[in-house]
Write an enzyme that holds these catalytic residues in place. Structure first.
Site: not given
Ligand SMILES: [Zn+2]
Lengths: 255, 75
Positions: A89, A133, A135, A191
């Site tokens: 990415k 995305d 913790m 998500c």
């Protein structure tokens, strides 16, 4: 990199609609050109913030993400397409941005942020955007920012909901990310676990980029002392006032 | 839709009334009553975050608005 001291005529025209804004001006545009922002996480929020910050004329972006593009990312991660699948990415976003903005300075790292590489990857940045995305990464970025006095704008989104806050070294009395969330939930609100509405990623990423620009331009906001709960079911934003948690292991003042 | 407010109640997450005794109720008691996992939640009363160390001494009054939420990780 040499400091930019004057806008070219072309840059003045390109950025004219934002230069018009109160408090922005030609001087603000030059300020942005000389700023370096790190974006940790090049998924949904990272796609949005990188697009708007590069578009706004930030001088240098550092992009960090160890993930590869997956099919299930495509509904909301608009910089990727079917040909991007399995590509890193961070590199995909960097390539796209470089095509759109040839003069943008880019550092891209297809690595996971860890305790050992934070200083080498995040040293010398003016601002960090947490677009991650998970913790552990969120806590890691927060401790780095507090320890090194680097401002942090944290956004997150899952399901129909999001959260947005700014942790500024100039206002430690409002605490840090970990003051607010001393412990991660047993199961992450991500998500993957809760699903996500694509447009809500756009909403949170857009607010995060807007907050970054206002912060870099030194324009007023209360985000350094609040967390905003953003609700895509009721179309509302609720600002809550933060305070330092005296027990916080990250930002507690030594006695 | 939010129902009508009972005579003595606090509002939870803008969508649910929780009845309380007229003399008020400790914030920690409300959190217990909602059976929330204490370790991972943040709590605000009337839009002010209340740190966990103060939950057991914070007395809620009729009409107080309480937000309970945990960290969202997704990006
Ligand atoms: Zn803290």
């Amino acid at each position: 990199m040499d400091k930019h001291v004057k806008l070219s005529d072309q840059a003045f025209i390109q950025y004219s609609r934002q230069i018009m804004l109160k408090g922005w001006g030609e001087q603000g545009q030059l300020t942005l050109l000389n700023k370096h922002v790190a974006i940790v996480g090049c998924g949904g929020l990272g796609n949005v913030t990188a697009t708007y910050l590069a578009g706004a004329g930030i001088g240098t972006l550092t992009l960090i993400d160890d993930d590869e593009v997956e099919l299930s990312n495509l509904p909301r991660q608009f910089m990727f397409d079917h040909d991007s699948i399995e590509n890193a990415k961070a590199f995909e976003v960097a390539n796209r941005l470089q095509e759109q903005h040839p003069s943008l300075q880019l550092n891209q790292h297809a690595q996971r942020l860890t305790r050992d590489n934070t200083t080498s990857l995040l040293g010398n940045v003016d601002l960090i955007l947490d677009c991650s995305d998970n913790m552990p990464t969120r806590y890691l970025i927060n401790s780095f920012c507090v320890e090194q006095s680097v401002p942090l704008i944290s956004a997150s989104v899952a399901n129909w909901h999001g959260q947005l806050l700014l942790v500024s070294p100039d206002s430690p009395e409002y605490g840090c990310y970990q003051c607010l969330f001393p412990q991660a939930p047993k199961e992450a609100n991500s998500c993957k676990t809760l699903g996500v509405s694509g447009p809500m990623v756009g909403v949170l990423g857009s607010f995060q980029a807007n907050a970054a620009l206002r912060f870099l331009l030194n324009l007023p906001s209360d985000l350094n002392r609040q967390i905003h709960l953003v609700d895509g079911e009721t179309f509302s934003m609720q600002p809550l006032n933060r305070q330092r948690n005296e027990q916080c292991p990250v930002c507690r003042q030594p006695n | 839709m939010l129902k009508d407010k009972p005579q003595h109640a606090v509002l939870i997450n803008n969508n649910q009334w929780l009845e309380i005794e007229p003399q008020g109720l400790m914030l920690s008691a409300v959190i217990n009553q909602l059976s929330l996992v204490e370790s991972s939640i943040a709590v605000a009363v009337n839009n002010n975050i209340i740190n966990k160390a103060l939950w057991h001494e914070y007395v809620l009054a009729d009409g107080d608005q309480i937000n309970v939420f945990s960290a969202i990780a997704g990006g």
